[in-house]
Scaffold this active site. Structure first.
Site, short mmCIF file in Angstrom:
data_model
loop_
_atom_site.label_atom_id
_atom_site.label_comp_id
_atom_site.label_asym_id
_atom_site.label_seq_id
_atom_site.Cartn_x
_atom_site.Cartn_y
_atom_site.Cartn_z
N LYS A 154 62.80 60.15 36.38
CA LYS A 154 62.06 58.93 36.75
C LYS A 154 61.63 59.07 38.22
CE LYS A 154 62.55 54.00 35.81
NZ LYS A 154 61.21 53.78 35.34
N1 PMP Z 1 58.84 55.13 29.65
C1 PMP Z 1 58.49 55.00 30.94
C2 PMP Z 1 57.37 55.83 31.47
C3 PMP Z 1 59.18 54.12 31.78
O1 PMP Z 1 58.83 53.98 33.05
C4 PMP Z 1 60.22 53.34 31.24
C5 PMP Z 1 60.96 52.36 32.11
N2 PMP Z 1 62.00 52.97 32.79
C6 PMP Z 1 60.56 53.52 29.89
C7 PMP Z 1 59.85 54.42 29.13
C8 PMP Z 1 61.69 52.75 29.28
O2 PMP Z 1 62.90 53.17 29.84
P1 PMP Z 1 64.16 52.21 29.90
O3 PMP Z 1 64.36 51.67 28.55
O4 PMP Z 1 65.26 53.13 30.32
O5 PMP Z 1 63.87 51.16 30.90
#
Ligand code: PMP
Length: 296
Positions: A154
């Protein structure tokens, strides 16, 4: 939107400081090259008090993201979780969105980071995409090729792609974009994962070209407990449009139904869909509704 006021405290490198007084170095590598790593976490006001949902998983992903892009991670998960609870109580937040950011010190070269900082801030934030079903479109932007970036990390710089896709969707009058991968399969939304429902089962893109979300994992857990059939499988934009229903999931977005893609309206009403069942269970899970009195 005001994220902080004169009283707001953030956690910065081991100390609690006023957000309005905190500064950063303008020669920082993160600011210039997007070379930073972050998390998006939520806390909910449960019957057991304010609880950070899946704190371990989020701080483990923060560490993994740093490792994948060679940003040092000299932090201890338990200390960060304690600091996050302190940020909530010091700012009197019960329902909150929490943003930890690991960012690098001054360095204008394209070398791996040596000096890092961590900041954690939090603010009250409603559902990112609202609580009504959204109108989505297939983006002209693709998700970045996983041979160019660390797709499972991320990383701040990756989100320029997300900003481009979201702004294109909004400029066309849609609420959100759905991005394909470089092979033309559906990948994910700019900040959320996607599931479609077809003939009573759910499909979601496999890992490889997506950020494998913590909410996506929670959806699998809910499906297991409710015996809903779910598969990780590639599907195309045509499959997306000819599905019975669809939803996005993410920490900020939570579980949100998609009413239409481009101009195709889904035949199942949200209340008849598997997404709605999952949405309800997710809401109960995060507020520990079925877990009253259990202190984790
Ligand atoms: N895909 C992307 C590109 C994201 O930024 C996020 C948010 N973090 C998600 C999927 C979903 O991830 P999460 O469920 O861990 O928030």
């Amino acid at each position: 939107m005001n994220y902080y006021n004169d009283q707001t405290l953030i956690y910065l490198n081991g100390e609690f400081v006023k957000a309005a007084k905190a500064t950063t170095d303008l020669y920082g590598q993160s600011l210039h090259y997007g070379y930073a790593v972050f998390e998006g976490i939520r806390a909910y006001n449960t019957q057991n008090g304010p609880r950070i949902f899946k704190a371990d998983e989020h701080y483990e992903r923060l560490k993994k993201s740093c490792e994948l892009v060679h940003i040092p991670y000299p932090f201890i998960k338990e200390e960060l979780i304690d600091a996050t609870y302190s940020i909530l109580s010091k700012n009197k937040l019960k329902d909150a969105y929490i943003r930890p950011l690991v960012y690098c010190g001054p360095n204008m070269s394209l070398t791996r980071a040596e000096q890092v900082n961590i900041m954690i801030c939090a603010w009250e934030w409603g559902a990112y995409l609202g609580d009504k079903q959204i109108r989505a479109c297939v983006s002209s932007f693709e998700r970045p090729n996983p041979k160019s970036i660390m797709v499972e990390a991320k990383v701040s710089g990756h989100y320029v792609n997300s900003i481009m896709a979201t702004s294109e969707a909004k400029s066309k009058g849609f609420d959100e974009a759905i991005l394909l991968d470089m092979k033309g399969f559906v990948a994910e939304a700019p900040g959320a994962n996607i599931f479609i429902e077809k003939d009573g089962r759910l499909l979601t893109p496999p890992k490889g070209n997506i950020l494998p979300g913590i909410t996506r994992e929670t959806v699998f857990e809910i499906c297991r407990s409710l015996e809903i059939e779910v598969a990780e499988q590639h599907f195309t934009a045509e499959d997306l449009k000819s599905a019975d229903s669809a939803f996005l999931c993410g920490t900020a977005a939570e579980i949100i139904g998609i009413a239409s893609i481009d101009d195709e309206i889904y035949p199942l009403s949200w209340h008849e869909s598997l997404g709605s069942v999952i949405q309800q269970h997710y809401k109960n899970l995060v507020i520990e509704k079925d877990n009253f009195g259990v202190i984790i």
